[in-house]
Write a protein that holds these residues in place. Structure first.
Motif, PDB file in Angstrom:
ATOM      1  N   MET A   1       0.848  -1.196   0.000  1.00 14.92           N
ATOM      2  CA  MET A   1       0.000   0.000   0.000  1.00 14.92           C
ATOM      3  C   MET A   1       0.881   1.244   0.000  1.00 14.92           C
ATOM      4  O   MET A   1       1.806   1.353   0.802  1.00 14.92           O
ATOM      5  CB  MET A   1      -0.909   0.001   1.231  1.00 14.92           C
ATOM      6  N   PRO A   2       0.617   2.189  -0.896  1.00 15.68           N
ATOM      7  CA  PRO A   2       1.513   3.339  -1.053  1.00 15.68           C
ATOM      8  C   PRO A   2       1.193   4.488  -0.106  1.00 15.68           C
ATOM      9  O   PRO A   2       0.075   4.623   0.398  1.00 15.68           O
ATOM     10  CB  PRO A   2       1.254   3.755  -2.492  1.00 15.68           C
ATOM     11  N   ASN A   3       2.195   5.298   0.118  1.00 19.77           N
ATOM     12  CA  ASN A   3       2.015   6.576   0.806  1.00 19.77           C
ATOM     13  C   ASN A   3       1.906   7.681  -0.240  1.00 19.77           C
ATOM     14  O   ASN A   3       2.281   7.508  -1.395  1.00 19.77           O
ATOM     15  CB  ASN A   3       3.199   6.869   1.731  1.00 19.77           C
ATOM     16  N   ALA A   4       1.396   8.846   0.203  1.00 12.88           N
ATOM     17  CA  ALA A   4       1.242   9.975  -0.709  1.00 12.88           C
ATOM     18  C   ALA A   4       1.703  11.255  -0.037  1.00 12.88           C
ATOM     19  O   ALA A   4       1.583  11.415   1.182  1.00 12.88           O
ATOM     20  CB  ALA A   4      -0.215  10.120  -1.149  1.00 12.88           C
ATOM     21  N   ILE A   5       2.219  12.174  -0.828  1.00 15.55           N
ATOM     22  CA  ILE A   5       2.555  13.524  -0.386  1.00 15.55           C
ATOM     23  C   ILE A   5       1.705  14.490  -1.200  1.00 15.55           C
ATOM     24  O   ILE A   5       1.612  14.357  -2.432  1.00 15.55           O
ATOM     25  CB  ILE A   5       4.046  13.842  -0.620  1.00 15.55           C
ATOM     26  N   VAL A   6       1.073  15.444  -0.528  1.00 14.15           N
ATOM     27  CA  VAL A   6       0.293  16.477  -1.214  1.00 14.15           C
ATOM     28  C   VAL A   6       0.827  17.840  -0.780  1.00 14.15           C
ATOM     29  O   VAL A   6       0.760  18.195   0.402  1.00 14.15           O
ATOM     30  CB  VAL A   6      -1.206  16.386  -0.874  1.00 14.15           C
ATOM     31  N   THR A   7       1.350  18.606  -1.711  1.00 20.67           N
ATOM     32  CA  THR A   7       1.772  19.973  -1.392  1.00 20.67           C
ATOM     33  C   THR A   7       0.623  20.934  -1.701  1.00 20.67           C
ATOM     34  O   THR A   7      -0.255  20.634  -2.494  1.00 20.67           O
ATOM     35  CB  THR A   7       3.001  20.397  -2.213  1.00 20.67           C
ATOM     36  N   GLY A   8       0.652  22.093  -1.051  1.00 16.52           N
ATOM     37  CA  GLY A   8      -0.461  23.028  -1.233  1.00 16.52           C
ATOM     38  C   GLY A   8      -1.743  22.448  -0.674  1.00 16.52           C
ATOM     39  O   GLY A   8      -2.833  22.608  -1.251  1.00 16.52           O
ATOM     40  N   ALA A   9      -1.643  21.769   0.473  1.00 14.40           N
ATOM     41  CA  ALA A   9      -2.747  20.972   1.006  1.00 14.40           C
ATOM     42  C   ALA A   9      -3.941  21.779   1.468  1.00 14.40           C
ATOM     43  O   ALA A   9      -5.015  21.207   1.706  1.00 14.40           O
ATOM     44  CB  ALA A   9      -2.236  20.102   2.160  1.00 14.40           C
ATOM     45  N   THR A  10      -3.793  23.095   1.636  1.00 11.32           N
ATOM     46  CA  THR A  10      -4.931  23.915   2.048  1.00 11.32           C
ATOM     47  C   THR A  10      -5.545  24.681   0.882  1.00 11.32           C
ATOM     48  O   THR A  10      -6.518  25.416   1.058  1.00 11.32           O
ATOM     49  CB  THR A  10      -4.518  24.922   3.144  1.00 11.32           C
ATOM     50  N   GLY A  11      -4.988  24.531  -0.309  1.00 14.00           N
ATOM     51  CA  GLY A  11      -5.512  25.222  -1.482  1.00 14.00           C
ATOM     52  C   GLY A  11      -6.769  24.566  -2.004  1.00 14.00           C
ATOM     53  O   GLY A  11      -7.158  23.463  -1.589  1.00 14.00           O
ATOM     54  N   ILE A  12      -7.402  25.219  -2.949  1.00 11.57           N
ATOM     55  CA  ILE A  12      -8.690  24.759  -3.447  1.00 11.57           C
ATOM     56  C   ILE A  12      -8.598  23.398  -4.143  1.00 11.57           C
ATOM     57  O   ILE A  12      -9.545  22.607  -4.102  1.00 11.57           O
ATOM     58  CB  ILE A  12      -9.302  25.822  -4.389  1.00 11.57           C
ATOM     59  N   LEU A  13      -7.451  23.090  -4.758  1.00 10.91           N
ATOM     60  CA  LEU A  13      -7.273  21.797  -5.405  1.00 10.91           C
ATOM     61  C   LEU A  13      -6.555  20.799  -4.502  1.00 10.91           C
ATOM     62  O   LEU A  13      -6.924  19.622  -4.447  1.00 10.91           O
ATOM     63  CB  LEU A  13      -6.504  21.969  -6.723  1.00 10.91           C
ATOM     64  N   GLY A  14      -5.549  21.273  -3.775  1.00 10.25           N
ATOM     65  CA  GLY A  14      -4.824  20.387  -2.871  1.00 10.25           C
ATOM     66  C   GLY A  14      -5.704  19.831  -1.768  1.00 10.25           C
ATOM     67  O   GLY A  14      -5.606  18.657  -1.396  1.00 10.25           O
ATOM     68  N   ARG A  15      -6.582  20.672  -1.235  1.00 11.08           N
ATOM     69  CA  ARG A  15      -7.492  20.246  -0.167  1.00 11.08           C
ATOM     70  C   ARG A  15      -8.349  19.079  -0.609  1.00 11.08           C
ATOM     71  O   ARG A  15      -8.590  18.133   0.153  1.00 11.08           O
ATOM     72  CB  ARG A  15      -8.377  21.424   0.236  1.00 11.08           C
ATOM     73  N   GLU A  16      -8.835  19.121  -1.848  1.00 12.25           N
ATOM     74  CA  GLU A  16      -9.704  18.052  -2.337  1.00 12.25           C
ATOM     75  C   GLU A  16      -8.927  16.764  -2.582  1.00 12.25           C
ATOM     76  O   GLU A  16      -9.464  15.663  -2.389  1.00 12.25           O
ATOM     77  CB  GLU A  16     -10.402  18.490  -3.622  1.00 12.25           C
ATOM     78  N   ILE A  17      -7.671  16.883  -2.990  1.00 11.27           N
ATOM     79  CA  ILE A  17      -6.858  15.677  -3.159  1.00 11.27           C
ATOM     80  C   ILE A  17      -6.615  15.020  -1.805  1.00 11.27           C
ATOM     81  O   ILE A  17      -6.735  13.794  -1.650  1.00 11.27           O
ATOM     82  CB  ILE A  17      -5.530  16.011  -3.860  1.00 11.27           C
ATOM     83  N   VAL A  18      -6.297  15.832  -0.792  1.00  7.13           N
ATOM     84  CA  VAL A  18      -6.119  15.293   0.564  1.00  7.13           C
ATOM     85  C   VAL A  18      -7.398  14.595   1.023  1.00  7.13           C
ATOM     86  O   VAL A  18      -7.364  13.492   1.580  1.00  7.13           O
ATOM     87  CB  VAL A  18      -5.740  16.418   1.547  1.00  7.13           C
ATOM     88  N   SER A  19      -8.546  15.228   0.784  1.00  7.78           N
ATOM     89  CA  SER A  19      -9.831  14.651   1.179  1.00  7.78           C
ATOM     90  C   SER A  19     -10.088  13.324   0.464  1.00  7.78           C
ATOM     91  O   SER A  19     -10.538  12.347   1.076  1.00  7.78           O
ATOM     92  CB  SER A  19     -10.960  15.635   0.879  1.00  7.78           C
ATOM     93  N   GLU A  20      -9.807  13.285  -0.820  1.00  9.86           N
ATOM     94  CA  GLU A  20     -10.033  12.070  -1.612  1.00  9.86           C
ATOM     95  C   GLU A  20      -9.154  10.925  -1.116  1.00  9.86           C
ATOM     96  O   GLU A  20      -9.619   9.780  -0.958  1.00  9.86           O
ATOM     97  CB  GLU A  20      -9.740  12.356  -3.087  1.00  9.86           C
ATOM     98  N   LEU A  21      -7.880  11.202  -0.854  1.00 13.54           N
ATOM     99  CA  LEU A  21      -6.974  10.173  -0.347  1.00 13.54           C
ATOM    100  C   LEU A  21      -7.335   9.776   1.080  1.00 13.54           C
ATOM    101  O   LEU A  21      -7.232   8.599   1.459  1.00 13.54           O
ATOM    102  CB  LEU A  21      -5.530  10.679  -0.393  1.00 13.54           C
TER     103      LEU A  21
END
Length: 408
Positions: free
Chosen positions: A1-21
């Motif tokens: 199972m992989p790990n993920a890094i999301v930069t810009g995690a509070t931005g309008i697009l980064g926030r949604e990627i964090v939420s999805e993961l």
């Protein structure tokens, strides 16, 4: 199972990627959300790490010492008034971040690095583009244009991917529809505030933008759809080392959307909103006329398309029946917003923080924006969003963020 890094995690697009993961801990047991601040609570599999992407790579490496992942989602972006400054700042942020991961050794673990860019890829901020826009369209090289930071970022990513040995993917969203806590860099927040004040002042919902663009076409990107595309692109073999447009899949026009916005707020759109003077773009002191680059992007494709000497090669403009930056400074508007905020318990600073200049641009262009999804479809992507449903959903979410009052 992989790990993920999301930069810009509070931005309008980064926030949604964090939420999805974060919704799928079985697939993503560890998600590292990187940003300068933490603005909300995360699921148990999401770990926030403070990171200033403008910092020195060695300092970043210290903050990333215990962070590694097979998949990186880079959505960080820092707006600059000058395009050349934007190229330096945003290019440096990406380069320094990858350098930091190389210093910690985490870069060796990366399988795929996904970079979020946008419609500026096609020069939509310079003027009329070639429509539809395809990922295969050549980059804009006219020396009259400022530098394009998306080009520099993609060059950096491809070079580092080859040297380190990971795969990459790039997304091109456009006119993003979404919500991020405390983040007003989105068109729906400003539209919602504008409509709320119009209602308070017992005014109809007058279209503030270009009379021409009102009946032209635009392509939008739902932020949740973009997040889902990112997770698809992380694992899809056909997405490796490719760039993709990511828009909702419908083509919309404000002549269809604006009356729906009005109805959502219990407002009316005047049946005679434009006159001959408006269509001639002759606006008074409250209006807006802003020239874009003298040579629009379409001109770079004119010869091959047989459009040399065509009127489409003329300079493009941003027009507005109403300059929203000036509107937001009107005393009656400020007084009305203060009343609304106190009565409804809304964010009092929302009016001031909303990006009125950005909304001027989005609604004021005098050209169509039609972005093709054919490449992603051929690769197997089937995601779709109805753009009105995206806008309505974002407006409803703004109620929870205390930016607009509850709808009745």
């Amino acid at each position: 199972m992989p790990n993920a890094i999301v930069t810009g995690a509070t931005g309008i697009l980064g926030r949604e990627i964090v939420s999805e993961l974060g919704k799928d801990p079985k697939t993503w047991p560890n998600v590292y959300a990187l940003s300068r601040s933490k603005k909300e609570d995360y699921p148990f599999n999401v770990k926030h790490t403070h990171l200033d992407l403008q910092g020195d790579p060695k300092q970043m490496a210290k903050e990333l010492e215990h962070v590694d992942a097979e998949y990186v989602f880079f959505t960080a972006y820092l707006a600059q008034d000058d395009e050349d400054d934007a190229t330096k700042v945003n290019g440096d942020m990406l380069q320094n971040f990858i350098t930091a991961l190389k210093l910690t050794g985490a870069a060796k673990k990366i399988k795929r690095f996904i970079l979020t860019t946008g419609g500026k890829q096609y020069g939509v901020h310079f003027g009329r583009p070639k429509n539809p826009m395809h990922e295969s369209d050549h980059w804009l090289t006219n020396p009259s244009y400022p530098s394009n930071f998306y080009y520099r970022q993609q060059e950096i990513l491809k070079k580092e991917a080859e040297e380190v040995g990971f795969e990459w993917a790039v997304t091109y969203p456009n006119d993003v529809i979404g919500v991020a806590k405390g983040n007003f860099m989105n068109l729906v927040s400003a539209i919602g505030i504008y409509a709320t004040v119009c209602k308070e002042l017992n005014q109809p919902l007058i279209w503030p933008g270009s009379p021409h663009f009102y009946t032209m076409f635009d392509s939008f990107t739902d932020s949740t759809l973009h997040a889902q595309f990112n997770t698809w692109a992380a694992f899809e073999p056909k997405a490796a080392n490719n760039a993709f447009n990511v828009v909702n899949g419908d083509i919309e026009s404000w002549q269809n959307l604006w009356p729906k916005v009005a109805a959502k707020f219990g407002l009316n759109v005047p049946d005679k909103m434009f006159n001959d003077k408006d269509l001639a773009n002759e606006f008074g002191d409250d209006g807006l006329i802003m020239p874009l680059q003298e040579i629009p992007p379409i001109s770079e494709f004119a010869k091959e398309a047989g459009l040399v000497g065509s009127p489409v090669n003329r300079q493009s403009y941003v027009h507005g029946k109403l300059d929203l930056s000036k509107w937001a400074q009107r005393n009656e508007v400020k007084v009305a917003w203060k009343k609304i905020a106190e009565r409804e318990g809304l964010d009092r600073e929302a009016l001031e923080h909303a990006t009125w200049g950005f909304l001027n641009f989005v609604l004021g262009r005098d050209f169509d924006l039609v972005i093709s999804m054919s490449k992603a479809r051929k690769a197997g992507w089937t995601g779709y969003r109805d753009s009105w449903e995206s806008i309505e959903g974002a407006l409803e979410r703004l109620v929870g963020e205390k930016v607009v009052p509850a709808f009745k």
